[in-house]
Structure formats: C-alpha cells, structure tokens
Design an enzyme around this catalytic site. Structure first.
Site, PDB file in Angstrom:
ATOM      1  N   GLY A  46      43.660  31.231  21.786  1.00 41.51           N
ATOM      2  CA  GLY A  46      42.223  31.172  22.061  1.00 41.51           C
ATOM      3  C   GLY A  46      41.668  32.220  23.005  1.00 41.51           C
ATOM      4  O   GLY A  46      40.478  32.526  22.961  1.00 41.51           O
ATOM      5  N   GLU A 101      42.659  31.752  30.414  1.00 38.81           N
ATOM      6  CA  GLU A 101      42.615  30.640  29.458  1.00 38.81           C
ATOM      7  C   GLU A 101      41.250  30.611  28.777  1.00 38.81           C
ATOM      8  O   GLU A 101      40.247  31.043  29.350  1.00 38.81           O
ATOM      9  CB  GLU A 101      42.904  29.339  30.224  1.00 38.81           C
ATOM     10  CG  GLU A 101      42.764  28.039  29.464  1.00 38.81           C
ATOM     11  CD  GLU A 101      43.714  27.850  28.288  1.00 38.81           C
ATOM     12  OE1 GLU A 101      43.797  28.768  27.454  1.00 38.81           O
ATOM     13  OE2 GLU A 101      44.320  26.773  28.195  1.00 38.81           O
ATOM     14  N   ASP A 105      39.981  21.825  29.515  1.00 37.09           N
ATOM     15  CA  ASP A 105      39.416  20.566  29.035  1.00 37.09           C
ATOM     16  C   ASP A 105      39.990  19.444  29.921  1.00 37.09           C
ATOM     17  O   ASP A 105      39.532  19.267  31.039  1.00 37.09           O
ATOM     18  CB  ASP A 105      39.790  20.449  27.552  1.00 37.09           C
ATOM     19  CG  ASP A 105      39.141  19.287  26.822  1.00 37.09           C
ATOM     20  OD1 ASP A 105      37.952  19.050  27.010  1.00 37.09           O
ATOM     21  OD2 ASP A 105      39.847  18.611  26.048  1.00 37.09           O
ATOM     22  N   PHE A 154      32.706  20.032  21.249  1.00 37.76           N
ATOM     23  CA  PHE A 154      33.799  20.818  20.686  1.00 37.76           C
ATOM     24  C   PHE A 154      33.234  22.163  20.260  1.00 37.76           C
ATOM     25  O   PHE A 154      32.297  22.230  19.464  1.00 37.76           O
ATOM     26  CB  PHE A 154      34.465  20.091  19.516  1.00 37.76           C
ATOM     27  CG  PHE A 154      35.827  20.649  19.238  1.00 37.76           C
ATOM     28  CD1 PHE A 154      36.920  20.246  19.993  1.00 37.76           C
ATOM     29  CD2 PHE A 154      36.012  21.608  18.258  1.00 37.76           C
ATOM     30  CE1 PHE A 154      38.183  20.788  19.770  1.00 37.76           C
ATOM     31  CE2 PHE A 154      37.268  22.158  18.023  1.00 37.76           C
ATOM     32  CZ  PHE A 154      38.358  21.738  18.785  1.00 37.76           C
ATOM     33  N   VAL A 155      33.791  23.243  20.796  1.00 38.16           N
ATOM     34  CA  VAL A 155      33.215  24.563  20.561  1.00 38.16           C
ATOM     35  C   VAL A 155      34.168  25.482  19.818  1.00 38.16           C
ATOM     36  O   VAL A 155      35.390  25.279  19.825  1.00 38.16           O
ATOM     37  CB  VAL A 155      32.763  25.231  21.882  1.00 38.16           C
ATOM     38  CG1 VAL A 155      31.653  24.427  22.537  1.00 38.16           C
ATOM     39  CG2 VAL A 155      33.925  25.443  22.831  1.00 38.16           C
TER      40      VAL A 155
HETATM   41  P1  IMP Z   1      43.501  20.663  27.818  1.00 41.29           P
HETATM   42  O1  IMP Z   1      44.988  20.663  27.916  1.00 41.29           O
HETATM   43  O2  IMP Z   1      42.962  19.300  27.452  1.00 41.29           O
HETATM   44  O3  IMP Z   1      42.816  21.222  29.035  1.00 41.29           O
HETATM   45  O4  IMP Z   1      43.128  21.533  26.554  1.00 41.29           O
HETATM   46  C1  IMP Z   1      43.011  22.881  26.621  1.00 41.29           C
HETATM   47  C2  IMP Z   1      43.198  23.502  25.265  1.00 41.29           C
HETATM   48  O5  IMP Z   1      42.657  22.692  24.223  1.00 41.29           O
HETATM   49  C3  IMP Z   1      42.439  24.808  25.212  1.00 41.29           C
HETATM   50  O6  IMP Z   1      43.275  25.876  25.573  1.00 41.29           O
HETATM   51  C4  IMP Z   1      42.032  24.879  23.765  1.00 41.29           C
HETATM   52  O7  IMP Z   1      43.077  25.484  23.036  1.00 41.29           O
HETATM   53  C5  IMP Z   1      41.905  23.445  23.335  1.00 41.29           C
HETATM   54  N1  IMP Z   1      40.500  23.033  23.394  1.00 41.29           N
HETATM   55  C6  IMP Z   1      39.888  22.256  24.314  1.00 41.29           C
HETATM   56  N2  IMP Z   1      38.584  22.098  24.045  1.00 41.29           N
HETATM   57  C7  IMP Z   1      38.359  22.798  22.916  1.00 41.29           C
HETATM   58  C8  IMP Z   1      37.165  23.048  22.130  1.00 41.29           C
HETATM   59  O8  IMP Z   1      36.049  22.594  22.424  1.00 41.29           O
HETATM   60  N3  IMP Z   1      37.339  23.846  21.041  1.00 41.29           N
HETATM   61  C9  IMP Z   1      38.535  24.377  20.678  1.00 41.29           C
HETATM   62  N4  IMP Z   1      39.650  24.178  21.383  1.00 41.29           N
HETATM   63  C10 IMP Z   1      39.575  23.396  22.497  1.00 41.29           C
HETATM   64 MG    MG Z   2      44.512  26.906  24.139  1.00 42.08          MG
END
Ligand code: IMP
Ligand code: MG
Length: 179
Positions: A46, A101, A105, A154-155
C-alpha cells in the site's frame, strides 16, 4: 477475490495529497538534517506510491528498503495477527529508520512490524503514515508524521487497494457499496 458491487467517492484530491507530501517531506528533512544516511522502510504494498513521492521530496541522503506484512483473514477487518511475507534486504542496526505506512487502522500491523524491527537495534525509529483512522485504534502505536486523519471509511487509491483493485487511482477515495 469476489467483491460486492461498489463505487468510489473522492475523499482527498491528488493535488491535496501532493501538497501534504511536500509539507511532510520538509518536516522530515529538517528532523533528519544531522543524520548520516536515513533508511526509509516502505511497507508493501500500500505505501509504494506514497514512498515514491515522499523520497523524491526529501532533501537528504536516503536508502530505501521494503518489507511486506500481512494480516490473516479477510480484506476489510484486521485479524490482529500479522505475518512477515517479505523481509528487509539491508541491516538497520545503529541506523536511523523511518517506517512508511499507508494507513494506520487498528495499529496491529504497525505494532508488530515495529516490535520486529526493534529487535535489530536501530539507532532511532519513527513512523510516517499517509492516513490515520484514530477512531479505529486498538493499540498504543502512533505515527510521528501523519498525512491525513480520516474518518472510519474504507478507502482506496494512491497505492491503497480493495481486494487488489483501485491502487492506480491518483487520488484517495472512499468505497461505497451499491449492491
Ligand atoms: P491495522 O493493522 O488494523 O492498523 O491495518 C493496517 C493495514 O490494513 C493497512 O496497512 C492497510 O493495508 C489495511 N487497511 C486499513 N484500512 C484500510 C482501508 O481503508 N483501505 C485499504 N486498506 C486498509
Ligand atoms: Mg498495509
């Protein structure tokens, strides 16, 4: 992967992203002005467009390396369990490391990656995230530099995907299900 029908609504324009990346790069360049050689670690996939734009605006000697971490489970919910799919090529011991990053999220991905990198004894380690969803956080990780705080949507776009699609959008858009 099959997805429900959806459309995308622009959330952050390409112009706004470019202006913000330039401002972040100025802050990061002055923060690391005394650093010998910064290692910029992009988290695949990403962050690939963000890191490409960011490093070109940095007024610093930098090395670029990549790592890929993946959450288990489906594509929209973090499973809170993280695997390393691709590791760095270079050493980071004693080095200044900037982890880049796409989105923070829940924070589990970043927390796990930082824990792994800490065991290699970097001199200092900081995080720059393009997007931050503060309302979703379940861990205590924070990014020193954030491009944009966004709501719980969700983006996609600017490198970020939904089921591997829409990474090539030049702007950031919110996914809206239509079916
Ligand atoms: P976390 O471990 O929950 O913080 O998730 C982080 C990872 O989830 C990011 O590096 C993204 O790859 C994916 N992610 C989180 N939110 C989104 C979104 O809105 N769109 C696409 N990928 C997301
Ligand atoms: Mg990611």
């Amino acid at each position: 992967m099959t997805t429900k029908p959806y459309t995308v609504d622009e959330l952050i324009s390409a112009k706004a992203i470019a202006a913000r990346v330039e401002a972040l790069a100025k802050e990061i360049s002055s923060h690391y002005a005394d650093t010998d050689k910064l290692v910029v670690v992009g988290l695949l996939r990403g962050s690939f467009i963000f890191i490409a734009d960011l490093v070109r605006e940095l007024d610093l000697p930098v090395e670029v390396d990549f790592m890929e971490a993946s959450s288990y489970g489906n594509s929209t919910e973090s499973s809170r369990e993280v695997r390393i799919l691709k590791d760095l090529r270079g050493e980071i011991a004693g080095r200044d490391v900037l982890v880049v990053e796409d989105i923070v999220d829940t924070g589990y991905t970043l927390k796990h990656v930082l824990e792994i990198l800490e065991t290699r004894h970097p001199r200092r380690m900081e995080v720059c995230a393009l997007l931050n969803k503060p309302s979703r956080r379940e861990t205590d990780v924070t990014a020193r530099w954030v491009g944009f705080d966004i709501p719980d949507k969700f983006v996609v776009g600017y490198g970020i995907d939904y089921a591997q699609r829409n990474r090539n959008l030049p702007h950031i858009a919110a996914v809206r299900f239509t079916g």
